[in-house]
Structure formats: C-alpha cells, structure tokens
Design an enzyme around this catalytic site. Structure first.
Site, mmCIF file in Angstrom:
data_model
loop_
_atom_site.group_PDB
_atom_site.id
_atom_site.type_symbol
_atom_site.label_atom_id
_atom_site.label_comp_id
_atom_site.label_asym_id
_atom_site.label_seq_id
_atom_site.Cartn_x
_atom_site.Cartn_y
_atom_site.Cartn_z
ATOM 1 N N GLY A 55 -31.152 42.579 -65.384
ATOM 2 C CA GLY A 55 -29.777 42.269 -65.802
ATOM 3 C C GLY A 55 -29.839 41.535 -67.131
ATOM 4 O O GLY A 55 -28.964 40.728 -67.463
ATOM 5 N N ILE A 60 -25.318 36.355 -68.822
ATOM 6 C CA ILE A 60 -26.383 35.378 -68.525
ATOM 7 C C ILE A 60 -27.703 35.910 -69.071
ATOM 8 O O ILE A 60 -28.489 35.173 -69.686
ATOM 9 C CB ILE A 60 -26.539 35.167 -66.995
ATOM 10 C CG1 ILE A 60 -25.268 34.584 -66.401
ATOM 11 C CG2 ILE A 60 -27.745 34.288 -66.694
ATOM 12 C CD1 ILE A 60 -25.226 34.619 -64.879
ATOM 13 N N ASN A 166 -24.234 36.812 -57.549
ATOM 14 C CA ASN A 166 -23.305 36.334 -56.514
ATOM 15 C C ASN A 166 -22.849 37.456 -55.597
ATOM 16 O O ASN A 166 -22.871 38.614 -55.991
ATOM 17 C CB ASN A 166 -22.078 35.724 -57.203
ATOM 18 C CG ASN A 166 -22.245 34.239 -57.436
ATOM 19 O OD1 ASN A 166 -22.748 33.524 -56.582
ATOM 20 N ND2 ASN A 166 -21.813 33.780 -58.596
ATOM 21 N N ASP A 197 -25.234 24.111 -59.866
ATOM 22 C CA ASP A 197 -24.464 23.084 -59.146
ATOM 23 C C ASP A 197 -25.049 21.694 -59.417
ATOM 24 O O ASP A 197 -24.315 20.719 -59.576
ATOM 25 C CB ASP A 197 -24.482 23.385 -57.637
ATOM 26 C CG ASP A 197 -23.896 24.756 -57.347
ATOM 27 O OD1 ASP A 197 -22.844 25.079 -57.915
ATOM 28 O OD2 ASP A 197 -24.510 25.512 -56.566
ATOM 29 N N HIS A 224 -23.807 28.167 -52.328
ATOM 30 C CA HIS A 224 -23.278 28.253 -53.701
ATOM 31 C C HIS A 224 -21.917 28.947 -53.713
ATOM 32 O O HIS A 224 -21.758 30.027 -54.262
ATOM 33 C CB HIS A 224 -24.278 28.984 -54.609
ATOM 34 C CG HIS A 224 -23.755 29.135 -56.008
ATOM 35 N ND1 HIS A 224 -23.570 28.057 -56.851
ATOM 36 C CD2 HIS A 224 -23.341 30.216 -56.701
ATOM 37 C CE1 HIS A 224 -23.078 28.479 -57.995
ATOM 38 N NE2 HIS A 224 -22.914 29.789 -57.934
HETATM 39 P P1 NAD Z 1 -22.402 40.391 -66.892
HETATM 40 O O1 NAD Z 1 -21.496 41.456 -66.412
HETATM 41 O O2 NAD Z 1 -22.172 39.793 -68.221
HETATM 42 O O3 NAD Z 1 -23.911 40.901 -66.860
HETATM 43 C C1 NAD Z 1 -24.454 41.524 -65.744
HETATM 44 C C2 NAD Z 1 -25.510 42.481 -66.209
HETATM 45 O O4 NAD Z 1 -26.044 43.125 -65.047
HETATM 46 C C3 NAD Z 1 -24.982 43.597 -67.136
HETATM 47 O O5 NAD Z 1 -25.744 43.671 -68.317
HETATM 48 C C4 NAD Z 1 -25.125 44.850 -66.309
HETATM 49 O O6 NAD Z 1 -25.425 46.005 -67.069
HETATM 50 C C5 NAD Z 1 -26.289 44.467 -65.415
HETATM 51 N N1 NAD Z 1 -26.407 45.326 -64.243
HETATM 52 C C6 NAD Z 1 -25.432 45.882 -63.489
HETATM 53 N N2 NAD Z 1 -25.980 46.650 -62.542
HETATM 54 C C7 NAD Z 1 -27.320 46.563 -62.693
HETATM 55 C C8 NAD Z 1 -28.414 47.130 -62.010
HETATM 56 N N3 NAD Z 1 -28.264 47.947 -60.976
HETATM 57 N N4 NAD Z 1 -29.649 46.812 -62.440
HETATM 58 C C9 NAD Z 1 -29.840 45.983 -63.491
HETATM 59 N N5 NAD Z 1 -28.830 45.428 -64.178
HETATM 60 C C10 NAD Z 1 -27.592 45.711 -63.777
HETATM 61 O O7 NAD Z 1 -22.396 39.230 -65.763
HETATM 62 P P2 NAD Z 1 -22.985 37.757 -65.888
HETATM 63 O O8 NAD Z 1 -21.931 36.855 -66.377
HETATM 64 O O9 NAD Z 1 -24.285 37.811 -66.559
HETATM 65 O O10 NAD Z 1 -23.187 37.405 -64.315
HETATM 66 C C11 NAD Z 1 -24.132 38.085 -63.552
HETATM 67 C C12 NAD Z 1 -24.091 37.620 -62.107
HETATM 68 O O11 NAD Z 1 -24.503 36.252 -61.994
HETATM 69 C C13 NAD Z 1 -22.721 37.686 -61.462
HETATM 70 O O12 NAD Z 1 -22.837 38.184 -60.153
HETATM 71 C C14 NAD Z 1 -22.265 36.237 -61.430
HETATM 72 O O13 NAD Z 1 -21.316 35.988 -60.440
HETATM 73 C C15 NAD Z 1 -23.575 35.554 -61.163
HETATM 74 N N6 NAD Z 1 -23.616 34.130 -61.485
HETATM 75 C C16 NAD Z 1 -24.308 33.318 -60.648
HETATM 76 C C17 NAD Z 1 -24.416 31.965 -60.909
HETATM 77 C C18 NAD Z 1 -25.188 31.066 -60.002
HETATM 78 O O14 NAD Z 1 -25.058 29.840 -60.119
HETATM 79 N N7 NAD Z 1 -26.027 31.570 -59.122
HETATM 80 C C19 NAD Z 1 -23.806 31.437 -62.063
HETATM 81 C C20 NAD Z 1 -23.125 32.296 -62.920
HETATM 82 C C21 NAD Z 1 -23.025 33.648 -62.607
HETATM 83 C C1 LMR Z 2 -20.740 29.613 -61.113
HETATM 84 O O1 LMR Z 2 -20.864 28.727 -60.278
HETATM 85 O O2 LMR Z 2 -20.384 29.366 -62.275
HETATM 86 C C2 LMR Z 2 -21.063 31.016 -60.728
HETATM 87 O O3 LMR Z 2 -21.292 31.150 -59.386
HETATM 88 C C3 LMR Z 2 -20.068 32.022 -61.250
HETATM 89 C C4 LMR Z 2 -18.746 31.958 -60.553
HETATM 90 O O4 LMR Z 2 -18.251 33.007 -60.169
HETATM 91 O O5 LMR Z 2 -18.189 30.874 -60.421
#
Ligand code: NAD
Ligand code: LMR
Length: 360
Positions: A55, A60, A166, A197, A224
C-alpha cells in the site's frame, strides 16, 4: 621574440592528445575495476533489515516509505501497491540514504515483493470519509488484508507483520486466521499498529500538563476504534494527576482523534502524516528489537491473554522473535475499569466479525 624550446611544445601537444584520446576504457573493462552492473559496489547492500510496505503509494504509504528510506536499520525497502509504485519508487530511490529501494506493481508481483522480508508493514486499504466508522471499511479492507496475508504466508512466513489497515480490531483477527490456515501462524509476529493512539495521547496530555510531548508516555490499551481506545491516564509517565474534567476531555479527544482528522480533511481521507510518523516509530522499535536491543516496550494490538478476549492492545515487550512478553494492565481506577468493560463489549464483536469472515 623568443621561441619556445621544442621539448616544451611537444609536451604540450602530448598533453592535448592524451585528453582527446583518454586512457583505454576497454582495458579497464577487462580488469576487475570497471563499473558494470555485475560488479557495482552496491551489490551486497548495506547491512540491515529488509522491509516491505504494502500500500506504499497511498496517503500513509508514501510518507511512510520516505521515512523508512531514512531509517539506518533498513538495507532493502520493497514498495508494493496496485497503482503508482513505479513513480513513488523512482522518486524515493534518489534519496542519498543507505537502503536500496525496489518497486512492485500489481498482484502478479506481490509474492516477489515479499520474498526474504524481515518486516512487512501494511497500510493498504480504503480510508474513512466523514460520517463513517472504521467498521464501515470492513467490506473492502477485509478482502485486501486477506489477500496480502495469504501472500505473506507463502513468501515470508517468518516476517514480523505490522498491520495498519482498518478496522484494526477485525483485520488482525483476519490475518491470524489466514496464517493459521496456512500453518504459519506465530502470534508473536503479528502486531496491529495502535501507536497513533499513543502518539496522540502523548501530545494531548503534554498540552494539558504543559510538558514536552517527548517526555510523556501514556499507555493506551484495548483496541483501535472509538470506545475501544482506552488511555490509562492513571499510569501516565511522568506520574501526573488530572481533574475529572481533564480526564473527560483527554479520554474523549484520544478516542476521537481519528474522527477529528477525518472531519478536518472533509472527504479527502484520514490521518496519513501522523500515521506515517507513528508507523515508523513502531517499525523502528520492532527493528531495534530484531537487532537484539533490550527493554523495548510499546503498545500494540496482539493475540493476548491479558483479558478473556483473544486479541487486545496493551504494552508488549519486543525482542528478536517479535512480541516476547505481554505486560499486565496494571492497576486501573474505577473510571478505567468502567471504560474497559465497555471496550470489551465492542471488541468481542469486532474480533468475531474478522474471524468469521476469514473462516468463510
Ligand atoms: P489511501 O487510500 O490513501 O491509500 C491506500 C493505498 O492502498 C492506495 O495506494 C491503494 O492503491 C492501496 N491498495 C488498495 N488495495 C490494495 C491491495 N489489494 N494491495 C496493495 N495496495 C492496495 O489510504 P490511507 O490514508 O493510506 O489509509 C490506508 C488504511 O490505513 C486505511 O484503511 C485507514 O483507515 C488505515 N489507517 C489506520 C490507522 C491506524 O492507526 N491503524 C491510521 C490511519 C489510517
Ligand atoms: C486514525 O485513528 O486516525 C485512523 O484509524 C484512521 C481513522 O479512520 O480514523
């Protein structure tokens, strides 16, 4: 007019001729000093760990890839996504840091991206828009995480996995089921990333106390999402006391920090930059532990016996094998005990949802 001596003139001509007809390159190619791909000095790479980001072209993924390229513990960085990795890889590969960067595009290259990796970081999947819960992402992200974990089980079953996608409360149980089915499950190597967090809690608590956030450490346990995010303010370091009003404000802000960013971004996604920072902080802790550093303790959402739930976020001690010890929750006050009961009720449903998806 005095004439130049003949010997001076011939020396000058010899110098010019040497310039026009430089030292014989073919000779250099024949000896072992020539610069060819096969004997380039970068061939062996710097000592360090091999890290894949799945990804890597996302919100991110891009800053995370950039920050991992700076990390001196990384020797090889594999960037995988279903779109845009050639551009991101070309861009990041020009940074003059030690890690060698390679890009992989699309599912056909997924297994190659993973071969030999020590650490796999997964920020692949869709982010929230205003009005959505993290659980609303389940339908799309569950399948993405399942596919990626199936490939990890095949190509690098011993890698440490840092799962960011997520809803983390459900995607970690999905990953565990995939690895169990493949016969590769090692609970100590699968970690749901809840570091954001902790990063938020440190920041907000430091603001309230008037301290430098780098000096503050707040354990955040549970999961989370919303009320499953449980900051243990009674265990803040340095030891601090809070008024009931401060506790209400801080708990609410830490639990809803993600939503605060989603709303501010107004449809353009969720936290990316602070998440990349948190992911690198966590990945760096995992790599230092893999290297053999002692005393590395971070919060993460893992396979756990700290409560009756199969997965729970709490402080863990990291070592060469990943999670080497899950630390007890420690003494909770009444407010935290009440929060824990609410968190567990929601968590149990999220875990079950992930497990039954993966078992289908
Ligand atoms: P984004 O849409 O900007 O980027 C996601 C990337 O994943 C894209 O480049 C997309 O092409 C890629 N992708 C989609 N399907 C794929 C696959 N099968 N294989 C490989 N890559 C693939 O999203 P983002 O803002 O980077 O967020 C990504 C994820 O992280 C979301 O699910 C978001 O909710 C989660 N997130 C988690 C936390 C945490 O604290 N754990 C914090 C922020 C975001
Ligand atoms: C966060 O905590 O920022 C991430 O889990 C993204 C979200 O959907 O809030």
């Amino acid at each position: 007019m005095s004439m130049q001596p003949n010997s001076d003139a011939s020396e000058r001509i010899a110098r010019i001729a040497a310039h026009l007809n430089p030292h014989n390159l073919n000779m250099e190619e024949n000896d072992s000093c020539s610069l060819m791909g096969s004997n380039c000095r970068s061939k062996g790479g710097a000592p360090g760990f091999k890290v894949a980001i799945l990804g890597a072209a996302g919100g991110i993924g891009q800053p995370l890839s950039m920050l991992m390229k700076i990390n001196p513990l990384v020797s090889v960085l594999h960037l995988y996504d279903v779109v845009n990795t050639p551009g991101v890889t070309a861009d990041i590969s020009h940074m003059d840091t030690g890690a060698v960067v390679r890009g992989f595009l699309g599912q056909k290259q997924l297994e190659d991206a993973l071969i030999g990796m020590d650490l796999v970081i997964i920020p692949a999947g869709v982010p929230r828009k205003p009005g959505m819960t993290r659980d609303d992402l389940f339908n799309i992200n569950a399948g993405i995480v399942k596919t990626l974990c199936e490939a990890i089980a095949k190509s690098c079953p011993k890698a440490i996995v840092n799962l960011i996608s997520n809803p983390v409360n459900s995607t970690v149980p999905i990953a565990a089921e995939v690895f169990k089915r493949a016969g590769t499950y090692d609970p100590s190597r699968l970690l749901g990333v809840t570091m954001l967090d902790v990063v938020r809690a440190n920041t907000f608590v430091a603001e309230v106390l008037g301290l430098d956030p780098r000096e503050v450490n707040v354990p955040v346990v549970g999961g989370h999402a919303g009320i499953t995010i449980l900051p243990l303010l009674s265990q803040v370091k340095p030891p601090s006391s809070f008024t009931p009003k401060e506790i209400e404000y801080l708990t609410d802000r830490i639990q809803n920090g993600g939503t605060e960013v989603v709303e501010a971004k107004a449809g353009a996604g969720s936290a990316t930059l602070s998440m990349a920072y948190a992911a690198v902080k966590f990945a760096d802790a995992c790599l230092r532990a893999l290297r053999g550093d002692a005393g590395i303790i971070e919060c993460a959402y893992v396979d756990s016996k700290v409560t009756e739930l199969p997965f729970f976020a709490s402080k863990v001690r990291l070592g060469r094998g990943g999670v080497e010890e899950i630390l007890p929750l420690g003494p909770l006050n009444d407010y935290e005990r009440e929060g824990l009961e609410k968190a567990k009720k929601e968590l149990v449903v999220s875990v079950e949802k992930g497990v039954s998806f993966a078992r289908k």
